[in-house]
Motif scaffolding. Structure first.
Motif, PDB file in Angstrom:
ATOM      1  N   UNK A   7      45.251  35.725  36.851  1.00 18.30           N
ATOM      2  CA  UNK A   7      46.379  36.347  36.158  1.00 18.30           C
ATOM      3  C   UNK A   7      47.169  37.219  37.135  1.00 18.30           C
ATOM      4  N   UNK A   8      48.322  36.740  37.536  1.00 19.69           N
ATOM      5  CA  UNK A   8      49.184  37.516  38.419  1.00 19.69           C
ATOM      6  C   UNK A   8      48.532  37.932  39.713  1.00 19.69           C
ATOM      7  N   UNK A   9      47.707  37.070  40.280  1.00 21.20           N
ATOM      8  CA  UNK A   9      46.911  37.432  41.459  1.00 21.20           C
ATOM      9  C   UNK A   9      47.750  37.397  42.734  1.00 21.20           C
ATOM     10  N   UNK A  10      47.670  38.476  43.489  1.00 24.36           N
ATOM     11  CA  UNK A  10      48.310  38.557  44.802  1.00 24.36           C
ATOM     12  C   UNK A  10      47.274  38.975  45.830  1.00 24.36           C
ATOM     13  N   UNK A  11      47.384  38.404  47.008  1.00 27.92           N
ATOM     14  CA  UNK A  11      46.517  38.756  48.133  1.00 27.92           C
ATOM     15  C   UNK A  11      47.415  39.068  49.318  1.00 27.92           C
ATOM     16  N   UNK A  53      38.628  34.472  44.803  1.00 22.53           N
ATOM     17  CA  UNK A  53      37.800  34.254  43.618  1.00 22.53           C
ATOM     18  C   UNK A  53      36.333  34.568  43.863  1.00 22.53           C
ATOM     19  N   UNK A  54      35.893  34.461  45.122  1.00 21.43           N
ATOM     20  CA  UNK A  54      34.488  34.739  45.437  1.00 21.43           C
ATOM     21  C   UNK A  54      34.326  36.043  46.214  1.00 21.43           C
ATOM     22  N   UNK A  55      35.361  36.859  46.228  1.00 20.76           N
ATOM     23  CA  UNK A  55      35.256  38.177  46.839  1.00 20.76           C
ATOM     24  C   UNK A  55      35.398  38.216  48.335  1.00 20.76           C
ATOM     25  N   UNK A  56      35.918  37.150  48.942  1.00 22.14           N
ATOM     26  CA  UNK A  56      36.064  37.109  50.397  1.00 22.14           C
ATOM     27  C   UNK A  56      37.478  37.438  50.864  1.00 22.14           C
ATOM     28  N   UNK A  57      38.389  37.679  49.933  1.00 29.62           N
ATOM     29  CA  UNK A  57      39.754  38.088  50.269  1.00 29.62           C
ATOM     30  C   UNK A  57      40.157  39.199  49.307  1.00 29.62           C
ATOM     31  N   UNK A  63      44.341  39.911  38.186  1.00 30.19           N
ATOM     32  CA  UNK A  63      42.937  39.844  37.798  1.00 30.19           C
ATOM     33  C   UNK A  63      42.424  38.413  37.929  1.00 30.19           C
ATOM     34  N   UNK A  64      41.133  38.299  38.233  1.00 32.03           N
ATOM     35  CA  UNK A  64      40.435  37.015  38.235  1.00 32.03           C
ATOM     36  C   UNK A  64      39.326  37.119  37.198  1.00 32.03           C
ATOM     37  N   UNK A  72      33.086  40.427  38.939  1.00 31.22           N
ATOM     38  CA  UNK A  72      32.693  41.606  39.706  1.00 31.22           C
ATOM     39  C   UNK A  72      31.622  41.300  40.736  1.00 31.22           C
ATOM     40  N   UNK A  73      31.141  40.097  40.744  1.00 30.39           N
ATOM     41  CA  UNK A  73      30.121  39.706  41.711  1.00 30.39           C
ATOM     42  C   UNK A  73      30.320  38.223  42.013  1.00 30.39           C
ATOM     43  N   UNK A  74      29.819  37.731  43.144  1.00 26.76           N
ATOM     44  CA  UNK A  74      30.067  36.340  43.513  1.00 26.76           C
ATOM     45  C   UNK A  74      29.307  35.321  42.693  1.00 26.76           C
ATOM     46  N   UNK A  75      28.277  35.739  41.955  1.00 31.67           N
ATOM     47  CA  UNK A  75      27.424  34.786  41.257  1.00 31.67           C
ATOM     48  C   UNK A  75      28.109  33.802  40.333  1.00 31.67           C
ATOM     49  N   UNK A  76      29.012  34.265  39.414  1.00 37.59           N
ATOM     50  CA  UNK A  76      29.610  33.333  38.458  1.00 37.59           C
ATOM     51  C   UNK A  76      30.468  32.247  39.097  1.00 37.59           C
TER      52      UNK A  76
END
Length: 311
Positions: A7-11, A53-57, A63-64, A72-76
Motif C-alpha cells: 500500500x503506497x510503498x516507497x523505498x 517485503x522481506x526486510x532487506x530494503x 505499508x506491506x 514485522x518479521x521475515x517469516x511470513x
C-alpha cells in the motif's frame, strides 16, 4: 497461504537531496493462492520491492501487509533469490541448509527435509550433498525447498530462472506451477521476461521507473495491453522468439535520480508527445491507472494503438 499487499510503498536510498527513490508509491496485491508476475526492465524497481517485503530494503513510506497485518518479521514472506550458486552456503549440506530455515522447536527435521526435497522433485538422499555437487537447476530446487521450510504465507521468487540454462528453465517453471496447484501457495514472481511470466502467472503487473504502470488478470494484460510500455515489452518478447531481438523503444530509460515529470515513460513513448502532436498532458500531468479496461497509468491507454515513430 495468504494475501500480500503493498500500500503506497516507497523505498529510497541516499540523502534527500542526492538520493534515489527506487520504488515510488506502489500499490500491488498478491491474492491468496495466486501467482502475480511482476515484469519490467532492469532498474525498474522490481527486486527492490521484493527486498522490502522481506526486510532487506528500507520502506520510506507506505505499508506491506500479509492478511491485513503489517509484516514485522521475515517469516511470513520468504524469498528465493536469482542466483542459486550464491544463495546456499557451500560449506553446509543441502539438508542442513533446509533445516536451518525451519521454525524453532521442530523435532522431525530429518523427515521434514526428506519431504521437502521430494516436494521439489529431488531424491531425499540428496540431503547429504553439498551445493557444489548439484546442477544449477537442482540448486534452485533446493532454494525453493529452503523457502518452503520456513512455512511462509507468501513466497517471492526474484528472477529465479534468469541464471539457468534455457533447457533447465522450463523444469523450474513447471515446478512452480505444480507447487501452486498442490500447496495453494501465494507468490510474487519477478522476471524481466514476459514469456516466463506468461507461463506461470494469474495476474501481471508491469513496473517502470519505480511505479506500476499496468496491472490486471494475465490474459487481459497480454491479450489487450493498455499501456504503450507493456505493448513495447510484448513486441520485444515476440521479436526475441524469432531471433530478432528488439530494444524497448528507441531511447534509454530516464535517470532514476531525476525521473521525468508527468508520465515517466513519455520520453520513450511511441505514441507520446514526441511523436503525436497535442499530447503535452503526458509531459505535465501524472496519469492515474483508473478508467481503462484494467489498471493502466496512461492518459491515452483506451484510445491509442502502438505506432512506432519509424513506421
Amino acid at each position: 497461504m495468504s494475501e500480500l499487499r503493498f500500500e503506497g510503498v516507497s523505498v529510497r536510498y541516499g540523502s534527500r537531496r542526492r538520493g534515489t527513490t527506487a520504488v515510488d508509491g506502489v500499490d500491488l496485491t498478491v491474492p491468496d493462492g495466486a501467482i502475480v508476475g511482476l515484469v519490467g526492465e532492469s532498474g525498474s524497481g522490481k527486486s527492490t520491492l521484493a527486498r522490502a517485503a522481506v526486510g532487506l530494503a528500507p520502506v520510506a513510506a507506505g505499508r506491506i501487509l500479509v492478511d491485513g497485518a503489517p509484516v514485522r518479521r521475515p517469516g511470513p514472506v520468504q524469498m528465493v533469490f536469482q542466483d542459486p550458486y550464491s544463495a546456499l552456503d557451500p560449506r553446509m549440506t543441502i539438508g542442513a541448509s533446509i533445516a536451518e530455515a525451519m521454525p524453532r522447536g521442530r523435532t522431525d527435521r530429518h523427515a521434514e527435509v526428506a519431504r521437502l526435497l521430494t516436494q521439489v522433485g529431488l531424491a531425499a538422499d540428496r540431503a547429504g550433498m553439498r551445493p557444489a555437487q548439484l546442477s544449477g537447476g537442482q540448486r534452485q530446487r533446493v532454494a525453493l525447498a529452503r523457502a518452503l521450510a520456513a512455512r511462509p504465507e507468501v513466497i517471492i521468487a526474484d528472477e529465479i530462472t534468469s541464471a539457468l540454462d534455457v533447457s533447465v528453465q522450463g523444469t523450474v517453471l513447471n515446478l512452480v506451477r505444480d507447487l501452486r496447484q498442490r500447496t495453494g501457495l501465494s507468490m510474487l514472481f519477478i522476471s524481466h521476461d514476459l514469456a516466463v511470466v506468461r507461463y506461470v502467472s494469474d495476474f501481471i503487473a508491469v513496473m517502470y521507473l519505480g511505479r506500476i504502470v499496468e496491472s490486471g488478470p494475465a490474459e487481459d494484460v497480454l491479450a489487450d495491453p493498455q499501456h504503450p510500455y507493456t505493448r513495447e515489452l510484448l513486441a520485444a518478447a515476440a521479436a526475441a522468439e524469432v531471433s530478432e531481438p528488439d530494444a524497448v523503444a528507441d531511447a534509454e530509460p530516464a535517470d532514476p535520480h531525476h525521473p521525468p515529470a508527468g508520465c515517466r515513460f513519455h520520453p520513450r513513448c511511441p505514441v507520446g508527445p514526441l511523436v503525436v502532436p497535442g499530447r503535452d498532458v503526458c509531459r505535465d500531468t501524472e496519469p492515474t491507472p483508473a478508467g481503462h479496461r484494467h489498471a493502466a497509468a496512461c492518459h491515452f491507454a483506451a484510445t491509442t494503438t502502438l505506432v512506432r515513430s519509424d513506421s
